[in-house]
Write a protein that holds these residues in place. Structure first.
Motif, PDB file in Angstrom:
ATOM      1  N   ILE A  13      -0.773  25.625  -5.081  1.00 35.91           N
ATOM      2  CA  ILE A  13      -1.293  25.148  -3.801  1.00 35.91           C
ATOM      3  C   ILE A  13      -2.799  24.949  -3.867  1.00 35.91           C
ATOM      4  O   ILE A  13      -3.328  23.944  -3.377  1.00 35.91           O
ATOM      5  N   GLY A  14      -3.513  25.885  -4.478  1.00 38.88           N
ATOM      6  CA  GLY A  14      -4.974  25.757  -4.579  1.00 38.88           C
ATOM      7  C   GLY A  14      -5.361  24.465  -5.272  1.00 38.88           C
ATOM      8  O   GLY A  14      -6.238  23.724  -4.793  1.00 38.88           O
ATOM      9  N   HIS A  15      -4.710  24.155  -6.359  1.00 38.25           N
ATOM     10  CA  HIS A  15      -5.069  22.950  -7.117  1.00 38.25           C
ATOM     11  C   HIS A  15      -4.550  21.688  -6.427  1.00 38.25           C
ATOM     12  O   HIS A  15      -5.208  20.648  -6.438  1.00 38.25           O
ATOM     13  N   LEU A  16      -3.398  21.792  -5.778  1.00 37.36           N
ATOM     14  CA  LEU A  16      -2.874  20.630  -5.043  1.00 37.36           C
ATOM     15  C   LEU A  16      -3.787  20.314  -3.859  1.00 37.36           C
ATOM     16  O   LEU A  16      -4.073  19.148  -3.573  1.00 37.36           O
ATOM     17  N   LEU A  17      -4.276  21.366  -3.205  1.00 38.96           N
ATOM     18  CA  LEU A  17      -5.191  21.152  -2.070  1.00 38.96           C
ATOM     19  C   LEU A  17      -6.462  20.434  -2.510  1.00 38.96           C
ATOM     20  O   LEU A  17      -6.968  19.558  -1.804  1.00 38.96           O
ATOM     21  N   GLU A  18      -6.968  20.823  -3.691  1.00 41.74           N
ATOM     22  CA  GLU A  18      -8.159  20.124  -4.209  1.00 41.74           C
ATOM     23  C   GLU A  18      -7.860  18.636  -4.350  1.00 41.74           C
ATOM     24  O   GLU A  18      -8.693  17.788  -4.013  1.00 41.74           O
ATOM     25  N   MET A  19      -6.685  18.305  -4.842  1.00 42.05           N
ATOM     26  CA  MET A  19      -6.319  16.888  -5.013  1.00 42.05           C
ATOM     27  C   MET A  19      -6.180  16.205  -3.645  1.00 42.05           C
ATOM     28  O   MET A  19      -6.647  15.089  -3.433  1.00 42.05           O
TER      29      MET A  19
END
Ligand SMILES: Cc1cc2nc3c(=O)[nH]c(=O)nc-3n(C[C@H](O)[C@H](O)[C@H](O)COP(=O)(O)OP(=O)(O)OC[C@H]3O[C@@H](n4cnc5c(N)ncnc54)[C@H](O)[C@@H]3O)c2cc1C
Length: 749
Positions: A632-638
């Motif tokens: 989720i953290g990395h998807l949110l960045e995207m």
């Protein structure tokens, strides 16, 4: 300032996790010598307990009941765990030669690798027979046979066992009873037992031998005595002919070898003294008669002064004296002689939960003997279970800390980084100047920084550093290199060169050098695949091994994959399963099964380079790698960089074996609570929090997979390509949607 840090001074390597070494490891865990670097090299994570093997064949025990988890045991002993097969020794340089690892240095060595059934005297045995050892191969073959017979119970089947010792007899009886139970009263099954001597169980008394012969006959086993086997041939798959010296031919669908024990052939070639059959000759201290710094126990050792059969009971008995003498030689103390017992009790199972006891000239048959044997065997195995309760010092204190703050457990790997919010706030407080040639820097952070150096090519730079989370530096070097380079792959770049930053534990030069050598060989194994050069670095000494790379790469300006660029209707693909964080945290407190960690390591060893190329060919609109901040953290960045929202299908998210179990036990890594703060961006129509995949969205990954958005029309083909390229866990996990009011991640099941 003075510190009481231990420095490593002696290197003890154990080859093989047989019965004696399992006991040595257990005792070492309870009485370690500080400063000794202890390493176990084993070709399997689980080692079988011979006493329970026939019972497992009968179906009385499952795999975990009858096997010792060597990964967990090594951890308890604070031993390094190297999963590899030893194929030679370089005695001149005091090195162990393995199939995969670079040569492994040692000061002292102990060998407990068991034996294998003799097959060189039977032509065709290597091609057509199933040896009872290695046990893992035997059990795999046995499972397949059971499945075949279960699925096709009608055809007549013949199983033949060559060898009329205790092992062969127990297998014949237990196989028969297992198949009988599986397919009630199977009448189309023939079991043959072929023995070269005229009496079964030559080493036991006459009554035991006669009684077991009667039981075999009562079980309709065809006995062929005085029939040395000469050859096995095959004229169609799964149909073999056993030819005996007498000219007798016996047809069979499957043939098992439980012949005399023989030694692995490489032992003899090393130059160490062996007996005529190639077993290591040891004195009364279990010490090689030719090399005083080498010890051996179990089947692979022959005691020069005592002739004893190759049996698990001796391997078990040798555990304690071996442990004492290994510690004594390191500490410079006098070694203690060991005298094996002359008579030993054998409890031979008959396959129907009764057993026959054989002790010298005495013999007895009773069902209580089976109950007793079962009790003894389970008691022995319990010595190697439940380590979390015993714990060793550092883990105990860590556990205490965890119970004070339920959410805190200082983890290694990628979970050791600071939370994204801390980093973001700190950077916001700083005034950082960036020159115009920095295309991607801290103002638009991505997986790597990009510097404009020419019209054709851009320079990428990225750095990562991880404290060690696996005890094998060769594996750690490979995983960390994959992890560090993954930032380049996530952006679609090619690697050029790296500089290394290494923290090495305190120790004498030879040991520090050995750790550094293994680590850098691991690193080079990865770099060499992509023709990336190691161009420099910096080393320091500290409490714990740590390793990182600063990576340089190049990319053509029109090929950059960024976190931004996701388009509505794109499909989202994840290339690796989640769960590394919780599994590594569980391992620290002895709650992870060995094969879960094996799988996690396999996943971390998989490079993202090929996946990046497939994403580029599939015209990915955006890409990143999943690491410490979790999916989720990395998807949110995207999503934030692309100004879109996302719909995720929770059930489609690939999860590593064991991760749901460890997570459900409340085991999470230190970064998890911070990652969990991102749950405010998640929405769902249903109460989705009970979905077992939900918590793993926040699990920090080390050397995690790539996450990419792919145009809808290319997504299925892209997924197929990934799976074919070895990213077998890859899944389409959701799709990109227009941003509503806020950026949200809508979860469905
Ligand atoms: C069917 C059968 C039933 C038996 N039942 C009994 C019984 O009831 N009681 C009894 O006392 N004995 C029994 N035996 C004999 C018993 O299995 C052996 O004597 C016993 O396993 C020897 O123990 P060990 O510690 O020497 O080696 P093992 O138990 O064989 O362990 C050797 C370990 O070393 C590892 N290893 C092997 N080669 C390498 C390598 N090159 N590199 C790295 N690792 C390696 C293996 O994976 C394994 O973990 C039986 C044997 C058979 C075949």
């Amino acid at each position: 300032m003075k510190s009481n840090l231990t420095q490593l001074t002696d290197n003890l390597v154990l080859i093989g996790g047989g019965h004696s070494h399992a006991i040595v490891l257990k005792l070492w865990g309870m009485n370690p010598i500080s400063g000794v670097r202890l390493t176990l090299i084993t070709d399997k994570t689980y080692t079988p307990y011979s006493g329970m093997l026939p019972g497992q064949v009968a179906g009385f025990y499952d795999f975990e009941e009858s096997h010792i988890d060597l990964r967990g045991l090594a951890h308890f002993a604070r031993a390094n765990f190297y999963l590899d097969t030893v194929i030679d020794l370089d005695l001149k340089n005091k090195q162990v030669i393995c199939e995969e690892h670079p040569p492994i240095a040692f000061d002292y060595l102990s060998v407990d690798i068991g034996s294998i059934p003799e097959k060189s005297s039977i032509l065709g045995a290597s091609d057509y027979a199933i040896p009872a050892k290695p046990v893992s191969q035997f059990l795999t073959a046995w499972d397949k046979i059971k499945t075949t017979i279960k699925n096709h119970p009608k055809p007549p089947y013949t199983l033949s066992i060559i060898g009329g010792g205790a092992g062969g007899i127990e297998l014949a009886l237990n196989m028969k009873n297992c198949l009988n139970d599986m397919i009630k009263n199977i009448d189309n099954l023939t079991i043959n037992l072929i023995h070269k001597g005229n009496r079964l169980l030559a080493g036991h008394n006459r009554w035991v031998s006669q009684r077991l012969k009667s039981i075999l006959l009562e079980n309709n086993t065809n006995l062929y005595l005085n029939e040395p086997v000469m050859q096995i041939s095959s004229y169609s798959p799964h149909y073999y002919t056993i030819t005996c010296n007498s000219g007798l031919n016996i047809e069979s669908n499957w043939i098992f070898l439980v012949t005399q024990a023989s030694a692995q052939q490489w032992i003899k070639k090393t130059g160490i003294s062996t007996d005529q059959k190639g077993f290591i000759l040891v004195n009364n201290y279990l010490q090689s008669v030719s090399h005083s710094y080498i010890f051996a126990a179990g089947d692979i050792a022959t005691m020069q002064n005592y002739s004893r059969p190759k049996a698990g009971v001796f391997a078990v008995r040798q555990g304690d004296p071996l442990f004492n003498n290994l510690q004594s030689i390191i500490l410079g103390k006098k070694l203690k002689a060991y005298r094996p017992q002359t008579f030993y009790l054998s409890l031979i199972g008959t396959g129907k939960k009764t057993a026959i006891a054989s002790w010298g000239s005495l013999g007895l048959e009773a069902s209580w003997l089976w109950t007793w044997k079962d009790y003894i065997d389970r008691k022995f195995m319990n010595r190697f279970k439940g380590f979390s309760k015993m714990g060793s010092e550092p883990e105990n204190s860590q556990k205490k800390q965890q119970s004070q703050d339920k959410n805190f457990m200082p983890c290694s790997g990628c979970a050791s980084k600071v939370a994204s919010s801390v980093l973001k706030h700190t950077l916001q407080r700083l005034k950082i100047n960036q020159t115009p040639d920095i295309i991607i820097g801290l103002n638009t952070p991505d997986d790597a920084a990009i510097i404009d150096i020419s019209e054709q090519e851009l320079l990428l730079e990225t750095i990562d550093y991880l404290p060690s989370f696996v005890s094998d530096p060769f594996i750690f070097g490979q995983i960390t290199s994959n992890h560090c380079l993954s930032d380049l792959w996530a952006m679609g770049a090619n690697g050029h060169s790296v500089s290394a930053l290494i923290t090495l534990p305190y120790g004498v030069d030879s040991i520090v050098e050995e750790i550094l050598y293994q680590l850098l060989q691991g690193c080079l194994k990865v770099l060499n695949q992509y023709e990336i050069s190691l161009i420099g670095g910096h080393t320091l000494q500290g409490k714990k091994l740590g390793f990182g790379l600063s990576c340089n790469g190049f990319i053509a300006p029109n090929r950059i994959l960024q976190k931004s660029g996701m388009q509505p209707n794109d499909k989202i693909i994840l290339t690796k399963s989640l769960g590394i964080g919780t599994l590594l945290a569980a391992e620290m407190i002895y709650k992870a099964k060995g094969h879960w960690i094996d799988n996690a390591i396999k996943s971390m060893l998989l490079s993202n380079k090929k996946a990046s190329e497939i994403f580029l060919q599939s015209e990915a609109s955006a890409c990143t790698d999943v690491t410490g901040f979790g999916l989720i953290g990395h998807l949110l960045e995207m999503m934030q960089a692309s100004q879109v929202s996302v719909e995720l299908n929770l059930d489609k998210i690939p999860i590593l074996p064991g991760a749901i179990e460890t997570n459900q036990q409340g085991i999470t890594s230190s970064l998890y609570p911070k990652n969990l703060e991102n749950k405010i961006y998640l929405t769902s129509d249903k109460d989705i929090k009970n979905n077992p995949h939900y918590p793993l969205l926040f699990d920090p990954q080390t050397s995690g997979g790539l996450l990419a958005s792919i145009p809808e029309e290319n997504a299925d083909h892209c997924l197929q390509e990934l799976i074919q390229a070895g990213y077998t866990s890859s899944r389409i996990i959701g799709k990109v949607v227009h941003q509503s009011n806020n950026i949200t991640c809508q979860l469905t099941e």
